[in-house]
Design an enzyme around this catalytic site. Structure first.
Site, PDB file in Angstrom:
ATOM      1  N   SER A 102       1.148  -1.284   0.294  1.00  0.00           N
ATOM      2  CA  SER A 102      -0.274   0.119  -0.035  1.00  0.00           C
ATOM      3  C   SER A 102       1.095   1.632   0.176  1.00  0.00           C
ATOM      4  O   SER A 102       2.147   1.561  -1.121  1.00  0.00           O
ATOM      5  CB  SER A 102      -0.805   0.019   0.917  1.00  0.00           C
ATOM      6  N   ASP A 152     -10.090  -3.845  -5.286  1.00  0.00           N
ATOM      7  CA  ASP A 152      -9.309  -2.860  -4.237  1.00  0.00           C
ATOM      8  C   ASP A 152      -9.983  -1.542  -4.595  1.00  0.00           C
ATOM      9  O   ASP A 152      -9.676  -0.989  -5.721  1.00  0.00           O
ATOM     10  CB  ASP A 152      -8.251  -3.002  -5.153  1.00  0.00           C
ATOM     11  N   HIS A 183      -8.338  -4.538  -0.980  1.00  0.00           N
ATOM     12  CA  HIS A 183      -6.487  -3.976  -0.664  1.00  0.00           C
ATOM     13  C   HIS A 183      -5.925  -4.814   0.087  1.00  0.00           C
ATOM     14  O   HIS A 183      -4.612  -4.366   0.177  1.00  0.00           O
ATOM     15  CB  HIS A 183      -7.267  -2.390  -0.248  1.00  0.00           C
TER      16      HIS A 183
HETATM   17  C1  MLT Z   1      -1.580   5.823   0.134  1.00  0.00           C
HETATM   18  O1  MLT Z   1      -2.153   6.835   0.834  1.00  0.00           O
HETATM   19  O2  MLT Z   1      -0.124   5.271   0.199  1.00  0.00           O
HETATM   20  C2  MLT Z   1      -2.571   5.152  -0.526  1.00  0.00           C
HETATM   21  O3  MLT Z   1      -3.910   5.681  -0.490  1.00  0.00           O
HETATM   22  C3  MLT Z   1      -2.442   4.100  -0.253  1.00  0.00           C
HETATM   23  C4  MLT Z   1      -2.693   4.047   1.452  1.00  0.00           C
HETATM   24  O4  MLT Z   1      -3.833   3.849   2.125  1.00  0.00           O
HETATM   25  O5  MLT Z   1      -1.273   4.122   1.849  1.00  0.00           O
END
Ligand code: MLT
Length: 208
Positions: A102, A152, A183
């Site tokens: 992520s 996702d 996700h």
């Molecule tokens: C981010 O902010 O990098 C993406 O939205 C994934 C997350 O929630 O960390």
């Protein structure tokens, strides 16, 4: 940057760089490393940005909308941290494989977008396209494994495919693995990443 370094049994193996998701820390992905390579050194880093107390690797303006100036600054900070860590812990700076989930996958992708030699390869679990509108460095010889979810809500299938196309256009060798999930990071995709790593780095180790 706050981190853990565990020296591996085999110094010829890549160093696994672990990059957690939002709200994680340097402990979060430690169990993954052993599933990928039990003999490799591990460098697990905590993101320097806090969002409501949750560690991240760069700021965002809202969900999925990144603060690009901060992304660029933090990507540089991480790249320089890797230079110093390689000297301090005496591992090969040119043989780092990132494993990110992520937000951690997004900063790993950003390293590839901005620096030709930051990483040897990357396993990106549920990454997004970190930014658009720039020319990537030549990523010949770099290998990337993307895992994505068909449902996702944060990273749409289209965005995962777009990331693959952008990296391939820069000559990286990219494989993508799909799960019919959202996700979350699943054991199945970690298993698929382990197979990919084994094929590329153990059975046919690249000639450096
Ligand atoms: C981010 O902010 O990098 C993406 O939205 C994934 C997350 O929630 O960390």
């Amino acid at each position: 940057m706050k981190h853990i370094f565990n020296k591996g049994l085999d110094p010829t193996k890549p160093t696994l760089l672990l990059l957690h998701g939002t709200g994680g820390n340097e402990l979060s992905l430690m169990p993954l490393a052993g599933k990928i390579d039990e003999e490799a050194s591990i460098l697990s880093v905590r993101g320097n940005v806090l969002e409501n107390g949750m560690p991240r690797f760069f700021r965002r303006l809202s969900e999925g909308v990144f603060d690009i100036a901060d992304l660029v600054l933090r990507t540089n900070e991480l790249n320089e941290f890797l230079d110093r860590a390689a000297e301090k812990y005496n591992f090969d700076r040119n043989n780092i494989i990132a494993i990110g989930y992520s937000n951690g996958a997004n900063i790993a992708a950003s390293l590839l977008f901005h620096y030709q030699n930051a990483l040897k390869g990357a396993i990106l679990h549920h990454p997004m396209v970190p930014r658009t509108g720039i020319d990537l460095p030549d990523l010949s010889g770099k290998s990337v494994f993307i895992t994505a979810g068909t449902n996702d809500p944060l990273c749409s299938p289209l965005e995962s495919a777009e990331l693959q196309a952008i990296l391939e256009k820069a000559n990286a060798n990219v494989d993508i693995h799909w799960e019919n999930r959202g996700h979350q990071l699943t054991l199945e995709e970690v298993g698929a990443a382990a197979q990919w790593y084994k094929k590329l780095f153990i059975e046919n180790p690249p000639l450096n």
